[in-house]
Design an enzyme around this catalytic site. Sequence first.
Site, PDB file in Angstrom:
ATOM      1  CG  ASP A   8     -10.652   4.943  10.720  1.00  0.00           C
ATOM      2  OD1 ASP A   8      -9.609   5.402  11.204  1.00  0.00           O
ATOM      3  OD2 ASP A   8     -11.224   3.923  11.159  1.00  0.00           O
ATOM      4  CG  ASP A  10      -6.322   0.804  12.568  1.00  0.00           C
ATOM      5  OD1 ASP A  10      -5.626   0.026  11.899  1.00  0.00           O
ATOM      6  OD2 ASP A  10      -5.834   1.742  13.243  1.00  0.00           O
TER       7      ASP A  10
END
Length: 220
Positions: A8, A10
């Site tokens: 991922d 963020d």
Amino acid sequence: MIKACIFDLDGVVVYTDQYHYQAWKKLANHMGYDLTPFENLMLKGLSRRDSLDTLLEMKGIRACENEKLMLSELKNKWYRRLLKDIDMSAVAKGAEDLIHDLRSAGMKTALASSSKNAGIVVKKLRLEGLFDVIVDGNMVSASKPDPEIFVKCAGMLKVDPNKCIVFEDAQSGIDAAKSAGMHTVAICEETSLKGADISVKTISNVSSNEIIKFNSNNQN
Ligand code: BG6
Ligand code: MG
């Protein structure tokens, strides 16, 4: 045996999760409400529209389609403004080294972000070279916790989902990875994420050896 690591963006590879929070909080304030860090956990990992719907529902605010459009544009304007000042100090400590080490050990790597701004962040911080494949919010129709983004990554990497391990800081992301049939590493500072195979406080607490060991312990 694990063949691919999917990250991922963020809150895992970069600290932009704080900027998303600041922008959502500013939007909540704009509507006369607050948004605590705890409430923000419900928004993490979701698409912009799903985050807005969650925020509105949480605060009991009704809005028509036009208002929702205006509100999500406002949040995005504020988020983009915060992105203007980011530099390499926004890259999570240890992330680049870990990804380099995993690639040297023969793992394929991918970025799977719900954000439609992921491309801007990756380009600005020159992170493209870390990943074989990048899938962002512009390339999927359903956001996490739907498994679509991870299934898409595995397909593009040509690796079976059960040979992938996903690094996530959001419950929606862990749930999406599990639904895709993948292994998971939860990056969570204060609260724990449910259902992850490995949990660490920050990505700097993960060593490539640990992932490789996880490999040999989990032969499929
Ligand atoms: C995710 C973030 O990566 O992207 C969420 O965890 C954010 O907080 C989502 O809302 C959508 O981002 P964007 O940049 O498309 O509004
Ligand atoms: Mg995240």
